[in-house]
Design a protein around this motif. Structure first.
Motif, PDB file in Angstrom:
ATOM      1  N   MET A  60       0.725  -1.198  -0.017  1.00 16.65           N
ATOM      2  CA  MET A  60       0.111  -0.119   0.088  1.00 16.65           C
ATOM      3  C   MET A  60       0.901   1.209  -0.084  1.00 16.65           C
ATOM      4  O   MET A  60       1.853   1.442   0.614  1.00 16.65           O
ATOM      5  N   ILE A  61       0.539   2.204  -0.786  1.00  8.21           N
ATOM      6  CA  ILE A  61       1.170   3.557  -0.736  1.00  8.21           C
ATOM      7  C   ILE A  61       0.189   4.502  -0.163  1.00  8.21           C
ATOM      8  O   ILE A  61      -0.855   4.807  -0.667  1.00  8.21           O
ATOM      9  N   SER A  62       0.635   5.267   0.722  1.00  4.24           N
ATOM     10  CA  SER A  62      -0.205   6.056   1.434  1.00  4.24           C
ATOM     11  C   SER A  62      -0.449   7.510   0.512  1.00  4.24           C
ATOM     12  O   SER A  62       0.335   7.578  -0.460  1.00  4.24           O
ATOM     13  N   ASP A  63      -1.763   7.936   0.752  1.00  3.85           N
ATOM     14  CA  ASP A  63      -2.175   9.229  -0.120  1.00  3.85           C
ATOM     15  C   ASP A  63      -1.083  10.234   0.131  1.00  3.85           C
ATOM     16  O   ASP A  63      -1.015  11.240  -0.700  1.00  3.85           O
ATOM     17  N   HIS A  64      -0.455  10.202   1.112  1.00  6.21           N
ATOM     18  CA  HIS A  64       0.467  11.325   1.508  1.00  6.21           C
ATOM     19  C   HIS A  64       1.864  11.182   1.280  1.00  6.21           C
ATOM     20  O   HIS A  64       2.884  11.981   1.581  1.00  6.21           O
ATOM     21  N   ALA A  65       2.349  10.115   0.627  1.00  3.62           N
ATOM     22  CA  ALA A  65       3.597   9.606  -0.071  1.00  3.62           C
ATOM     23  C   ALA A  65       3.916  10.606  -1.009  1.00  3.62           C
ATOM     24  O   ALA A  65       3.042  10.978  -1.872  1.00  3.62           O
ATOM     25  N   PHE A  66       5.277  10.938  -1.127  1.00  4.38           N
ATOM     26  CA  PHE A  66       5.894  11.498  -2.186  1.00  4.38           C
ATOM     27  C   PHE A  66       5.608  10.898  -3.552  1.00  4.38           C
ATOM     28  O   PHE A  66       5.818   9.637  -3.554  1.00  4.38           O
ATOM     29  N   PRO A  67       5.674  11.438  -4.764  1.00  5.72           N
ATOM     30  CA  PRO A  67       5.844  10.677  -6.107  1.00  5.72           C
ATOM     31  C   PRO A  67       7.061  10.018  -5.968  1.00  5.72           C
ATOM     32  O   PRO A  67       8.026  10.188  -5.341  1.00  5.72           O
ATOM     33  N   GLU A  68       6.959   8.781  -6.682  1.00  8.29           N
ATOM     34  CA  GLU A  68       8.238   7.632  -6.821  1.00  8.29           C
ATOM     35  C   GLU A  68       9.432   8.469  -7.107  1.00  8.29           C
ATOM     36  O   GLU A  68      10.462   8.062  -6.343  1.00  8.29           O
ATOM     37  N   ALA A  69       9.836   9.272  -7.971  1.00  2.82           N
ATOM     38  CA  ALA A  69      10.861   9.842  -8.171  1.00  2.82           C
ATOM     39  C   ALA A  69      11.375  10.750  -7.011  1.00  2.82           C
ATOM     40  O   ALA A  69      12.529  10.781  -6.852  1.00  2.82           O
ATOM     41  N   GLN A  70      10.532  11.258  -6.408  1.00  4.75           N
ATOM     42  CA  GLN A  70      10.913  12.207  -5.317  1.00  4.75           C
ATOM     43  C   GLN A  70      11.226  11.266  -3.933  1.00  4.75           C
ATOM     44  O   GLN A  70      12.286  11.627  -3.288  1.00  4.75           O
ATOM     45  N   ARG A  71      10.788  10.119  -3.839  1.00  8.29           N
ATOM     46  CA  ARG A  71      11.119   9.290  -2.915  1.00  8.29           C
ATOM     47  C   ARG A  71      12.439   8.814  -3.144  1.00  8.29           C
ATOM     48  O   ARG A  71      13.292   8.546  -2.440  1.00  8.29           O
TER      49      ARG A  71
END
Length: 238
Positions: free
Chosen positions: A1-12
């Motif tokens: 699960m990816i949180s709605d508050h997670a950064f976009p993948e490139a930023q992560r």
């Protein structure tokens, strides 16, 4: 699960890259100065660190004076000679070959201090653990360090210094502790491994051996987590 508050993948990925590729730089500094707007961004990143009771105990001494850096370098040379006496034979020879600072090589030095009286006598959250002001200032150092890596700027922490004499050189008030003396500058390269690992001084410990479950020395109840930790150790040379 990816949180709605997670950064976009490139930023992560960028954040984790900065964490894994951060290095303690001693020998790869270039003479080019850091532009004021870039240095301001680094200091702003440091200033946005969390702090106990929001006391923000840090100050930043920007040191570009060669005379001041030479005085600090002399402090280092004396303390480093004393430290070398603790190591004998091959270990001692290896220690003396290590370059452990870039005080004069880097175009800029920065001292991050901790004012232990800021916020008054009773700081929220600090009554039980008074050292949390020092911990907070360490978080400011790490913020600056990661931001610097993202900007392509190397940082080296010079820890082989007498803090009382350093405070005298910098004219610090009695209640202000010189927590981190840093060397900053653009670099010719970021080493693939930390300098001490590359030199054979010490290697990174396996993370799986350092994670305990519910008590010291107890195994993790989550087998999937244990497996993930062991899998991650394959990237230990990063």
């Amino acid at each position: 699960m990816i949180s709605d508050h997670a950064f976009p993948e490139a930023q992560r990925e960028g954040l984790y890259r900065a964490i894994h590729e951060r290095r303690d730089v001693r020998a790869q500094f270039l003479p080019e100065p850091i532009p004021p707007e870039v240095l301001a961004r680094l200091l702003d990143a440091a200033h946005h660190a969390p702090s106990v009771g929001f006391m923000q105990p840090w100050d930043f001494l920007v040191i570009d004076s060669l005379a001041v850096r030479e005085r600090v370098h002399r402090l280092f040379q004396r303390e480093n000679a004393k430290a070398a006496e603790h190591y004998a034979n091959e270990r001692g020879e290896l220690y003396r070959r290590l370059k452990l600072e870039g005080i004069l090589d880097s175009p800029l030095n920065l001292c991050i201090t901790c004012d232990r009286t800021r916020g008054g006598e009773h700081v929220l959250g600090r009554n039980s653990i008074v050292e949390t002001d020092l911990f907070s200032t360490c978080l400011a150092v790490q913020n600056l360090w990661l931001a610097a890596r993202a900007e392509g700027i190397g940082v080296g922490w010079v820890s082989i210094l007498d803090q009382h004499e350093l405070a005298e050189v910098l004219g610090l008030p009695e209640q202000v502790y010189p927590l981190a003396y840093l060397c900053l500058g653009y670099v010719s390269e970021f080493l693939e491994q930390p300098e001490l690992a590359r030199s054979g001084w010490r290697q990174r410990l396996p993370l799986a051996e350092l994670v305990h479950g519910n008590g010291w020395g107890q195994p993790l109840a989550d087998d999937a987590l244990q497996e993930a930790l062991c899998e991650g150790h394959k990237d230990i040379e990063r």
